[in-house]
Scaffold this active site. Structure first.
Site, PDB file in Angstrom:
ATOM      1  N   VAL A   1       0.789  -1.096   0.354  1.00 58.92           N
ATOM      2  CA  VAL A   1      -0.381  -0.202  -0.204  1.00 58.92           C
ATOM      3  C   VAL A   1       1.033   1.156   0.359  1.00 58.92           C
ATOM      4  O   VAL A   1       0.797   2.139  -0.501  1.00 58.92           O
ATOM      5  CB  VAL A   1      -0.946   0.219   1.151  1.00 58.92           C
ATOM      6  CG1 VAL A   1      -1.383   0.470   1.491  1.00 58.92           C
ATOM      7  CG2 VAL A   1      -1.658  -1.206   1.480  1.00 58.92           C
TER       8      VAL A   1
ATOM      9  N   ARG B   1      11.430  -1.352   7.727  1.00 62.28           N
ATOM     10  CA  ARG B   1      12.049  -2.096   8.390  1.00 62.28           C
ATOM     11  C   ARG B   1      13.404  -2.137   8.168  1.00 62.28           C
ATOM     12  O   ARG B   1      14.410  -2.207   8.511  1.00 62.28           O
ATOM     13  CB  ARG B   1      10.829  -3.623   8.756  1.00 62.28           C
ATOM     14  CG  ARG B   1      10.421  -3.691   9.582  1.00 62.28           C
ATOM     15  CD  ARG B   1      10.085  -5.313  10.087  1.00 62.28           C
ATOM     16  NE  ARG B   1       9.040  -5.804   8.833  1.00 62.28           N
ATOM     17  CZ  ARG B   1       8.062  -5.900   9.113  1.00 62.28           C
ATOM     18  NH1 ARG B   1       7.077  -6.186   9.522  1.00 62.28           N
ATOM     19  NH2 ARG B   1       7.644  -6.631   7.375  1.00 62.28           N
TER      20      ARG B   1
ATOM     21  N   ILE C   1     -12.991   0.787  -1.372  1.00 59.94           N
ATOM     22  CA  ILE C   1     -14.298   2.081  -1.977  1.00 59.94           C
ATOM     23  C   ILE C   1     -14.616   3.040  -1.277  1.00 59.94           C
ATOM     24  O   ILE C   1     -14.303   2.535   0.267  1.00 59.94           O
ATOM     25  CB  ILE C   1     -15.299   0.475  -1.798  1.00 59.94           C
ATOM     26  CG1 ILE C   1     -15.564  -0.404  -2.779  1.00 59.94           C
ATOM     27  CG2 ILE C   1     -16.939   0.895  -1.396  1.00 59.94           C
ATOM     28  CD1 ILE C   1     -15.939  -1.866  -2.768  1.00 59.94           C
TER      29      ILE C   1
ATOM     30  N   GLY D   1      -1.321  -9.339  -4.531  1.00 63.11           N
ATOM     31  CA  GLY D   1      -0.951  -8.882  -3.433  1.00 63.11           C
ATOM     32  C   GLY D   1      -2.577  -8.558  -2.270  1.00 63.11           C
ATOM     33  O   GLY D   1      -2.827  -6.946  -1.980  1.00 63.11           O
TER      34      GLY D   1
ATOM     35  N   GLU E   1      -3.872 -10.304   3.190  1.00 60.61           N
ATOM     36  CA  GLU E   1      -2.753 -10.056   4.390  1.00 60.61           C
ATOM     37  C   GLU E   1      -1.665 -11.158   4.582  1.00 60.61           C
ATOM     38  O   GLU E   1      -1.536 -11.974   4.118  1.00 60.61           O
ATOM     39  CB  GLU E   1      -4.128 -10.489   5.921  1.00 60.61           C
ATOM     40  CG  GLU E   1      -5.139 -10.179   6.336  1.00 60.61           C
ATOM     41  CD  GLU E   1      -5.142  -8.120   5.438  1.00 60.61           C
ATOM     42  OE1 GLU E   1      -3.999  -7.753   6.636  1.00 60.61           O
ATOM     43  OE2 GLU E   1      -5.090  -7.581   4.855  1.00 60.61           O
TER      44      GLU E   1
ATOM     45  N   LYS F   1     -12.979  -5.433   9.504  1.00 60.65           N
ATOM     46  CA  LYS F   1     -13.681  -4.393   8.926  1.00 60.65           C
ATOM     47  C   LYS F   1     -15.340  -4.106   9.477  1.00 60.65           C
ATOM     48  O   LYS F   1     -16.350  -3.300   9.366  1.00 60.65           O
ATOM     49  CB  LYS F   1     -13.764  -4.449   7.849  1.00 60.65           C
ATOM     50  CG  LYS F   1     -12.430  -4.317   7.317  1.00 60.65           C
ATOM     51  CD  LYS F   1     -12.526  -5.994   5.860  1.00 60.65           C
ATOM     52  CE  LYS F   1     -10.352  -5.102   4.963  1.00 60.65           C
ATOM     53  NZ  LYS F   1     -10.392  -6.092   4.086  1.00 60.65           N
TER      54      LYS F   1
HETATM   55  N1  HSE Z   1      -6.769  -8.840   2.947  1.00 61.14           N
HETATM   56  C1  HSE Z   1      -7.418  -8.378   2.749  1.00 61.14           C
HETATM   57  C2  HSE Z   1      -8.937  -8.424   1.764  1.00 61.14           C
HETATM   58  C3  HSE Z   1      -7.376  -6.533   1.697  1.00 61.14           C
HETATM   59  O1  HSE Z   1      -8.559  -9.284   0.797  1.00 61.14           O
HETATM   60  O2  HSE Z   1     -10.169  -8.025   1.467  1.00 61.14           O
HETATM   61  C4  HSE Z   1      -7.073  -5.217   3.282  1.00 61.14           C
HETATM   62  O3  HSE Z   1      -7.832  -4.839   3.387  1.00 61.14           O
END
Ligand code: HSE
Length: 441
Positions: free
Chosen positions: A21, A52, A143, A194, A197, A212
């Site tokens: 990101v 890091r 979104i 990508g 997580e 979320k």
């Molecule tokens: N790993 C999350 C997903 C993306 O696949 O929606 C970041 O929130």
């Protein structure tokens, strides 16, 4: 035009994290700096990035940016006004963000885990210190669902949120069904793209979506829910045959996140759910997310698009930065803090959740098996809506032959269903794990 001095002063920005990101954020800021600055009302300068490993090769140009491994440099730099926090996890994210707020810096973050676990503490601290936290990127990637709930829909009482909030699991389920691809191969592809997580278990076991959903629930209903309070089930146990049988019955299976008021109580769940194939939520494929929000004045709204991935998530981060630079973010955050003090709604006890269910059993193909299962369901007052079993070969030993039995129930409570399921699991004719999924009406 009457402009204050601050509108034209440069904004000095630092960032923590320069992975997927973070690199996307740099890319957007580099792509059209003039346009972005015009929208923000001032120039936004990314001055420092904390990483890091500062020796690592990166695929974005970082000239003019001080790359460091020392977080304290941000705290000590009085010129940094806002910190973009795009590192993941809760430790040290919580203490880092907290230190930024104490040092008089505002924070923009994409880190949903820290907001889920420590959002209340951080918001309170920000409120006391007169600071702002922006977090559009933490939920549903590109979104704009946070701004929908905290700005565009503030005239409404929100009645329900029904959403796909995890791109990785949606990608896996879509690939499995569309390409008959095995679960593992689809997961590896989601990681390569990508979406996943660092620990993809959080994507597929429902944790990411639940974090979320808890953030959205707090904003929409003013009620804080912990992970334990969310009925949560992952997609790991689903097999291609479940997706195919559901499709045959006219449904898609999606990892559905639901938060809704029902008779004055809040129901909150993240579960693989059968949804009629013609509904927009069912048709949301790939790594896309969708959030359907029902408000008492606006009716049903649907927002859908890329819920994961580098550029969509970075788009939300930079939008927050522009909002912040222009002064809008501070106003929105103040109003969000005022709403948070409304009384919380009681939660619906999970046993009382009332839904229809899809049950799939693998059973020995011999006499009385179906009758035994029907008997257990009947004794728990669960009514069967349909039964489906494909023909099996006739010339195989009945103890060797395994049949797949799919039962759709009428509406029943989760308490009854779980009690029946536990009893059925003990029947000697059971072979392997059974699956139990709710059906969305
Ligand atoms: N790993 C999350 C997903 C993306 O696949 O929606 C970041 O929130």
């Amino acid at each position: 035009m009457n402009t204050s001095r601050s509108e034209f002063s440069n904004l000095n920005v630092a960032m923590v994290g320069c992975g997927t990101v973070g690199s996307g954020v740099v890319r957007i800021l580099n792509s059209s700096p003039e346009l972005l600055s015009r929208r923000a009302g001032r120039e936004m300068r990314l001055r420092r990035i904390v990483v890091r490993d500062s020796a690592r090769q990166r695929d974005v140009p970082l000239q003019g940016i001080d790359l460091t491994t020392d977080f304290e440099q941000i705290i000590r730099d009085p010129e940094i006004q806002v910190v973009i926090y795009v590192a993941g996890g809760t430790d040290p994210a919580f203490s880092h963000i907290s230190r930024c707020l104490d040092a008089g810096k505002d924070v923009i973050t994409a880190n949903k885990a820290v907001l889920h676990h420590y959002g209340s503490e951080l918001f309170e601290q920000a409120g006391k210190n007169g600071r702002t936290i922006c977090f559009e990127a933490a939920v549903a990637g590109g979104i704009p669902v946070i701004s929908a709930v905290t700005q565009a829909l503030t005239a409404n009482r929100i009645l329900s949120i029904e959403a796909i909030l995890n791109g990785t699991s949606n990608f896996i389920l879509s690939k499995m069904l569309d390409l008959r691809q095995p679960y593992e191969a689809a997961l590896v592809e989601a990681q390569q793209l990508g979406y996943a997580e660092a620990d993809p278990a959080m994507d597929v076991d429902g944790t990411d979506a639940a974090q979320k959903l808890s953030i959205l629930t707090q904003l929409a209903f003013g009620t804080r829910v912990t992970l334990d309070q969310i009925v949560r089930q992952g997609i790991q146990q689903l097999e291609l045959m479940d997706l195919l049988v559901a499709a045959d019955l006219g449904y898609r299976i999606k990892l559905l996140a639901t938060s809704r008021i029902s008779r004055g109580r809040l129901e909150v769940s993240v579960q693989p759910t059968l949804i009629r194939s013609d509904r927009p939520v069912a048709q949301t494929g790939g790594a896309d997310n969708i959030v359907a929000i029902e408000g008492d004045a606006c009716g049903l709204l649907r927002l859908s698009g890329a819920g994961a991935g580098q550029m969509p998530t970075a788009s939300a981060v930079v939008a927050d930065l522009i909002d912040y630079a222009s002064g809008r973010a501070a106003l929105t955050f103040q109003s969000l803090l005022r709403v948070r003090s409304l009384p919380a709604l009681p939660l619906q006890p999970t046993d009382e959740l009332s839904r229809r269910y899809y049950l799939r059993f693998m059973v020995a193909d011999k006499p009385h098996v179906l009758a035994d299962i029907a008997d257990v369901l009947g004794r728990h007052e669960i009514s069967i809506s349909s039964v489906r079993q494909d023909e099996t070969p006739d010339d195989v030993d009945e103890n060797e032959c395994v049949a797949r039995l799919v039962i759709m129930t009428h509406r029943t409570s989760q308490g009854r269903l779980l009690a029946a399921q536990a009893e059925i699991a003990k029947l000697p004719s059971m072979r392997g794990l059974s699956i139990c999924l709710p059906v969305a009406d």
